[in-house]
Design a protein around this motif. Structure first.
Motif, PDB file in Angstrom:
ATOM      1  N   SER A  63     -47.435  -7.178  36.427  1.00 55.13           N
ATOM      2  CA  SER A  63     -46.766  -5.886  36.274  1.00 55.13           C
ATOM      3  C   SER A  63     -45.723  -5.868  35.172  1.00 55.13           C
ATOM      4  O   SER A  63     -45.265  -4.799  34.780  1.00 55.13           O
ATOM      5  CB  SER A  63     -46.078  -5.510  37.601  1.00 55.13           C
ATOM      6  OG  SER A  63     -46.995  -5.545  38.662  1.00 55.13           O
ATOM      7  N   HIS A  89     -43.981  -0.458  35.750  1.00 55.98           N
ATOM      8  CA  HIS A  89     -45.302  -0.772  36.316  1.00 55.98           C
ATOM      9  C   HIS A  89     -45.862   0.380  37.133  1.00 55.98           C
ATOM     10  O   HIS A  89     -47.077   0.488  37.290  1.00 55.98           O
ATOM     11  CB  HIS A  89     -45.279  -2.074  37.111  1.00 55.98           C
ATOM     12  CG  HIS A  89     -44.424  -2.082  38.325  1.00 55.98           C
ATOM     13  ND1 HIS A  89     -44.898  -1.764  39.577  1.00 55.98           N
ATOM     14  CD2 HIS A  89     -43.121  -2.403  38.496  1.00 55.98           C
ATOM     15  CE1 HIS A  89     -43.931  -1.890  40.453  1.00 55.98           C
ATOM     16  NE2 HIS A  89     -42.835  -2.277  39.839  1.00 55.98           N
ATOM     17  N   LEU A 107     -49.393  -0.974  37.848  1.00 58.42           N
ATOM     18  CA  LEU A 107     -49.963  -2.021  37.005  1.00 58.42           C
ATOM     19  C   LEU A 107     -50.082  -3.342  37.765  1.00 58.42           C
ATOM     20  O   LEU A 107     -49.132  -3.803  38.388  1.00 58.42           O
ATOM     21  CB  LEU A 107     -49.105  -2.228  35.747  1.00 58.42           C
ATOM     22  CG  LEU A 107     -49.002  -1.040  34.783  1.00 58.42           C
ATOM     23  CD1 LEU A 107     -48.106  -1.411  33.603  1.00 58.42           C
ATOM     24  CD2 LEU A 107     -50.379  -0.603  34.294  1.00 58.42           C
ATOM     25  N   GLY A 113     -53.387  -4.683  34.950  1.00 60.23           N
ATOM     26  CA  GLY A 113     -52.090  -5.154  34.514  1.00 60.23           C
ATOM     27  C   GLY A 113     -52.116  -5.902  33.190  1.00 60.23           C
ATOM     28  O   GLY A 113     -53.049  -5.774  32.385  1.00 60.23           O
ATOM     29  N   ILE A 121     -52.135   2.051  28.717  1.00 57.94           N
ATOM     30  CA  ILE A 121     -50.991   2.644  29.414  1.00 57.94           C
ATOM     31  C   ILE A 121     -50.856   4.102  28.967  1.00 57.94           C
ATOM     32  O   ILE A 121     -51.051   4.407  27.777  1.00 57.94           O
ATOM     33  CB  ILE A 121     -49.700   1.868  29.096  1.00 57.94           C
ATOM     34  CG1 ILE A 121     -49.761   0.458  29.680  1.00 57.94           C
ATOM     35  CG2 ILE A 121     -48.465   2.587  29.633  1.00 57.94           C
ATOM     36  CD1 ILE A 121     -48.585  -0.416  29.345  1.00 57.94           C
TER      37      ILE A 121
END
Length: 350
Positions: A63, A89, A107, A113, A121
């Protein structure tokens, strides 16, 4: 790209290195070339199948991380390409209060992750880093750092000296207590000291406590040598407890945490590293001292942005106990499981 997957989640050895197609950003997303990632205690629990229901076997863990934007999706300004970034995260928690819906975009848990060569992202989640925060420091901040900032600033109302107001519940000359010397606790020590607070910290290691003193800790207590560490704290602080406590130990030490709290104090429950009690704890001190206890579930993008500003302004350098190569990720997990680290553990990806 090369990436790790969490596998069947029956233990650390289910961590699996694979080759899979490099992801492409969709509209509103950016792709990050990952530089480094850091581990947190929950990463152990995920591989052990102890972090809620088991996850899809192909989830990429971790994360905390840092990287460089190398590709953008439709609707995202090209100007962000080449920028170093981090992100919370919970990538859909940009601002405002906690909502359980954030766990749908977590995440390393419900969304891929950082333990891979690339990560996708949402552009709305990323934070561009200032030049004076290096990659190693940045990789430590998103999960552990935001948790600390949520506890100290948003909940505890600990303010830097020049921002203290007469009606603040916790002022920077009062005592902050953080338990243990893991990633969250050491960041709490560093961040609180930069705010001007006095800080007490506990550990089972005199060597680690000596390092904490060098980082500015005002009071250090070995809880293995002093099982009644709460009484030691009160004695050393003139009979007064801590106004703000970051509790990473959980129920096993809750009674002592309550005893160590000052009247009207605040306790941020962050973890349960010490295990569970076999009896119901005596909670009278919550009423008797008018205490406030709050569970802390990391924090929002806004909180992380505030933390980045604080770290940059005060040149805070998070403590990294050990760095591992990408191919040695399992060894990083094993080192974390041993529990002998102080501060963060890092995996270098590129």
């Amino acid at each position: 790209m090369r990436a790790y997957e969490i596998g069947a989640q029956n233990g650390l050895y289910d961590l699996c290195l694979v080759n899979r197609p490099a992801p492409l950003p969709k509209a509103g997303e950016v792709r990050i070339r990952v530089i480094a990632a850091c581990l947190n205690h929950r990463d152990l629990l995920i591989l052990q199948g102890k972090y809620g229901p088991k996850k899809p076997h192909d989830i990429i863990p971790l994360s905390d991380g840092v990287g460089v934007v190398d590709m953008v999706g439709e609707g995202v300004d090209d100007a962000i390409k080449g920028k170093r970034i981090i992100a919370p995260h919970f990538v859909n928690w940009t601002s405002g209060p906690y909502n359980p819906a954030i766990f749908a975009q977590d995440l390393g848990v419900s969304r891929h992750g950082w333990l891979a060569e690339y990560i996708i992202i949402p552009a709305t989640a990323v934070i561009i880093l200032p030049d004076n925060i290096n990659d190693d420091s940045a990789a430590c901040l998103a999960a552990a750092g935001t948790t600390v900032w949520h506890a100290l600033s948003a909940f505890g109302e600990v303010k830097p000296d020049n921002e203290v107001k007469p009606n603040d519940n916790v002022k920077s000359d009062e005592l902050v207590l953080t338990l243990g010397t893991g990633g969250v606790s050491i960041l709490a020590l560093q961040i609180a000291k930069a705010m001007g607070a006095r800080v007490a910290i506990t550990s089972s290691s005199d060597e680690k406590l000596a390092k904490c003193t060098s980082l500015g800790a005002d009071m250090v207590i070995n809880y293995r040598d002093n099982p009644h560490w709460d009484e030691i704290l009160l004695e050393q602080n003139g009979g007064m407890g801590a106004s703000m406590i970051l509790d990473t130990a959980g129920m096993m030490s809750l009674e002592r945490t309550l005893n160590a709290a000052a009247p009207n104090g605040k306790i941020a429950m962050i973890g349960a590293l010490a295990g569970q009690l076999d009896h119901a704890p005596n909670l009278f001190a919550i009423i008797g001292k008018n205490l406030t206890i709050k569970g802390i579930t990391s924090g929002s993008r806004d909180m992380l942005a505030e933390l980045v500003h604080h770290v940059s302004k005060h040149n805070i350098t998070p403590i990294i106990d050990k760095k591992f190569a990408f191919d040695d990720a399992l060894a990083a997990y094993e080192y974390l499981a041993a529990g002998d680290h102080m501060g963060k553990l890092m995996i270098k990806i590129s």
